[in-house]
Design a protein around this motif. Structure first.
Motif, PDB file in Angstrom:
ATOM      1  N   ALA A 157      78.571  26.996  24.919  1.00  0.00           N
ATOM      2  CA  ALA A 157      78.370  25.988  23.881  1.00  0.00           C
ATOM      3  C   ALA A 157      79.536  25.001  23.888  1.00  0.00           C
ATOM      4  CB  ALA A 157      78.278  26.656  22.508  1.00  0.00           C
ATOM      5  N   GLU A 158      79.345  23.900  23.175  1.00  0.00           N
ATOM      6  CA  GLU A 158      80.410  22.915  23.018  1.00  0.00           C
ATOM      7  C   GLU A 158      81.087  23.030  21.660  1.00  0.00           C
ATOM      8  OE1 GLU A 158      79.073  18.974  23.855  1.00  0.00           O
ATOM      9  OE2 GLU A 158      78.152  19.543  25.771  1.00  0.00           O
ATOM     10  N   ALA A 159      80.400  23.638  20.674  1.00  0.00           N
ATOM     11  CA  ALA A 159      80.987  23.794  19.349  1.00  0.00           C
ATOM     12  C   ALA A 159      80.514  25.088  18.710  1.00  0.00           C
ATOM     13  CB  ALA A 159      80.630  22.604  18.459  1.00  0.00           C
ATOM     14  N   LEU A 160      81.389  25.693  17.932  1.00  0.00           N
ATOM     15  CA  LEU A 160      81.093  26.949  17.251  1.00  0.00           C
ATOM     16  C   LEU A 160      81.183  26.711  15.749  1.00  0.00           C
ATOM     17  CD1 LEU A 160      81.851  27.725  20.165  1.00  0.00           C
ATOM     18  CD2 LEU A 160      82.893  29.794  19.265  1.00  0.00           C
ATOM     19  N   LEU A 161      80.128  27.102  15.026  1.00  0.00           N
ATOM     20  CA  LEU A 161      80.027  26.846  13.589  1.00  0.00           C
ATOM     21  C   LEU A 161      79.965  28.174  12.848  1.00  0.00           C
ATOM     22  CD1 LEU A 161      77.330  24.013  13.767  1.00  0.00           C
ATOM     23  CD2 LEU A 161      79.830  23.829  14.055  1.00  0.00           C
ATOM     24  N   ARG A 172      86.831  22.173  18.213  1.00  0.00           N
ATOM     25  CA  ARG A 172      85.600  22.745  18.759  1.00  0.00           C
ATOM     26  C   ARG A 172      84.925  23.702  17.780  1.00  0.00           C
ATOM     27  NH1 ARG A 172      83.131  19.787  21.721  1.00  0.00           N
ATOM     28  NH2 ARG A 172      84.315  18.425  20.341  1.00  0.00           N
ATOM     29  N   TRP A 173      85.452  23.832  16.546  1.00  0.00           N
ATOM     30  CA  TRP A 173      84.827  24.743  15.601  1.00  0.00           C
ATOM     31  C   TRP A 173      84.926  24.201  14.180  1.00  0.00           C
ATOM     32  CZ3 TRP A 173      87.640  27.461  11.777  1.00  0.00           C
ATOM     33  CH2 TRP A 173      89.022  27.448  11.913  1.00  0.00           C
ATOM     34  N   ALA A 174      84.015  24.693  13.338  1.00  0.00           N
ATOM     35  CA  ALA A 174      83.980  24.284  11.940  1.00  0.00           C
ATOM     36  C   ALA A 174      83.540  25.453  11.080  1.00  0.00           C
ATOM     37  CB  ALA A 174      83.013  23.110  11.752  1.00  0.00           C
ATOM     38  N   ARG A 208      77.340  16.924  13.538  1.00  0.00           N
ATOM     39  CA  ARG A 208      77.605  15.486  13.529  1.00  0.00           C
ATOM     40  C   ARG A 208      79.107  15.224  13.355  1.00  0.00           C
ATOM     41  NH1 ARG A 208      74.811  13.871   9.011  1.00  0.00           N
ATOM     42  NH2 ARG A 208      72.970  14.542  10.162  1.00  0.00           N
ATOM     43  N   ALA A 209      79.741  15.995  12.478  1.00  0.00           N
ATOM     44  CA  ALA A 209      81.173  15.808  12.237  1.00  0.00           C
ATOM     45  C   ALA A 209      81.992  16.091  13.494  1.00  0.00           C
ATOM     46  CB  ALA A 209      81.629  16.701  11.089  1.00  0.00           C
ATOM     47  N   LEU A 210      81.539  17.046  14.301  1.00  0.00           N
ATOM     48  CA  LEU A 210      82.246  17.395  15.528  1.00  0.00           C
ATOM     49  C   LEU A 210      81.809  16.535  16.717  1.00  0.00           C
ATOM     50  CD1 LEU A 210      82.246  21.300  15.293  1.00  0.00           C
ATOM     51  CD2 LEU A 210      84.153  19.750  14.830  1.00  0.00           C
ATOM     52  N   GLY A 211      80.760  15.740  16.527  1.00  0.00           N
ATOM     53  CA  GLY A 211      80.268  14.884  17.595  1.00  0.00           C
ATOM     54  C   GLY A 211      79.584  15.638  18.713  1.00  0.00           C
ATOM     55  N   VAL A 212      78.866  16.709  18.346  1.00  0.00           N
ATOM     56  CA  VAL A 212      78.224  17.572  19.339  1.00  0.00           C
ATOM     57  C   VAL A 212      76.724  17.648  19.078  1.00  0.00           C
ATOM     58  CG1 VAL A 212      78.119  19.944  20.246  1.00  0.00           C
ATOM     59  CG2 VAL A 212      80.322  18.947  19.621  1.00  0.00           C
ATOM     60  N   ASP A 213      75.938  17.639  20.141  1.00  0.00           N
ATOM     61  CA  ASP A 213      74.487  17.825  20.034  1.00  0.00           C
ATOM     62  C   ASP A 213      74.210  19.189  19.393  1.00  0.00           C
ATOM     63  OD1 ASP A 213      71.778  18.420  20.533  1.00  0.00           O
ATOM     64  OD2 ASP A 213      71.781  17.395  22.455  1.00  0.00           O
ATOM     65  N   MET A 237      69.962  25.492  16.897  1.00  0.00           N
ATOM     66  CA  MET A 237      71.193  26.033  17.452  1.00  0.00           C
ATOM     67  C   MET A 237      71.028  27.496  17.870  1.00  0.00           C
ATOM     68  SD  MET A 237      73.804  24.398  14.619  1.00  0.00           S
ATOM     69  CE  MET A 237      73.887  22.600  14.386  1.00  0.00           C
ATOM     70  N   THR A 238      71.868  27.947  18.774  1.00  0.00           N
ATOM     71  CA  THR A 238      71.930  29.360  19.129  1.00  0.00           C
ATOM     72  C   THR A 238      72.562  30.114  17.963  1.00  0.00           C
ATOM     73  OG1 THR A 238      72.191  28.811  21.467  1.00  0.00           O
ATOM     74  CG2 THR A 238      72.863  31.019  20.791  1.00  0.00           C
ATOM     75  N   THR A 239      72.063  31.316  17.697  1.00  0.00           N
ATOM     76  CA  THR A 239      72.571  32.067  16.547  1.00  0.00           C
ATOM     77  C   THR A 239      73.168  33.406  16.971  1.00  0.00           C
ATOM     78  OG1 THR A 239      70.342  32.950  16.177  1.00  0.00           O
ATOM     79  CG2 THR A 239      70.999  31.022  14.871  1.00  0.00           C
TER      80      THR A 239
END
Length: 216
Positions: A5-9, A101-103, A148-153, A175-177
């Motif tokens: 992934a590009e970002a982890l939430l 890369r995370w939020a 959106r805040a991280l600029g990632v699809d 998103m992947t969960t």
């Protein structure tokens, strides 16, 4: 299983920190102050929902704002009394990630979320709280706003959750969960991957991508 992934939430309560004892303590006191019976309270699902939604289910509309402010105050004060602690693996996992890369995406208010995170020394660069959205989980809005805040699809994001409502929000956002069985049984969690907690995972950052794998 490997996830790229590009970002982890991350959800917060039940995912990064344990606040269940605090929640039960504060909401029980709150219910007594507003004259709610045990039966009234037993039918309401607390975990993964905003305080405003819970109060609206239980109380007349004209006193909901006051009641929401009261529970926020009780929970913030409880933090100062040691009401939260880090869950296993949280520190090591977050420390392995670049800050951009995370939020954290939480159903708590910003004031409460920041109090709990500050108490355990977690300082996310990006935090999406109940105050930031018009529709909370299981609606996908909170997670879409974080992407959106991280600029990632959204399709390149991974959601980490402990509650069914949060996992539903992540799926609805495309998103992947990853489910953490910290507050619910694994059999109750519908996710691409289910683990006991973050200590079961490791993250490797290569360029703009994060590879998540299970330990052992």
């Amino acid at each position: 299983m490997k996830i790229r992934a590009e970002a982890l939430l991350f959800d917060n309560d039940g995912t990064l920190v344990s606040s269940l004892d605090s929640v039960n303590r504060c909401w029980t006191r709150w219910a007594g102050e507003y004259g709610l019976t045990a039966d009234d309270f037993a039918r309401i699902r607390l975990h993964g929902r905003t305080a405003a939604e819970i109060a609206a289910d239980l109380l007349p509309a004209d006193i909901v704002p006051q009641a929401v402010a009261r529970i926020e105050l009780l929970e913030v004060e409880d933090v100062a009394d040691g009401g939260v602690r880090l869950l296993p693996g949280t520190r090591a996992f977050l420390d392995s990630l670049p800050a951009d890369r995370w939020a954290v995406v939480t159903s708590a208010t910003r004031r409460l979320a920041e109090a709990r995170l500050d108490a355990v020394g977690i300082l996310p660069k990006t935090l999406i709280a109940a105050d930031d959205v018009t529709r909370g989980k299981p609606d996908p809005e909170p997670y879409l706003l974080a992407a959106r805040a991280l600029g990632v699809d959204p399709a390149r994001c991974v959601v980490f959750e402990d509650a069914p409502a949060g996992l539903e929000a992540g799926r609805a956002a495309g998103m992947t969960t990853v489910a953490l069985a910290t507050t619910h049984r694994a059999s109750e969690l519908d996710a691409d991957l289910v683990v006991p907690d973050l200590s079961a995972l490791s993250a490797l950052v290569t360029g703009g991508e994060v590879e998540i794998t299970g330990r052992g």
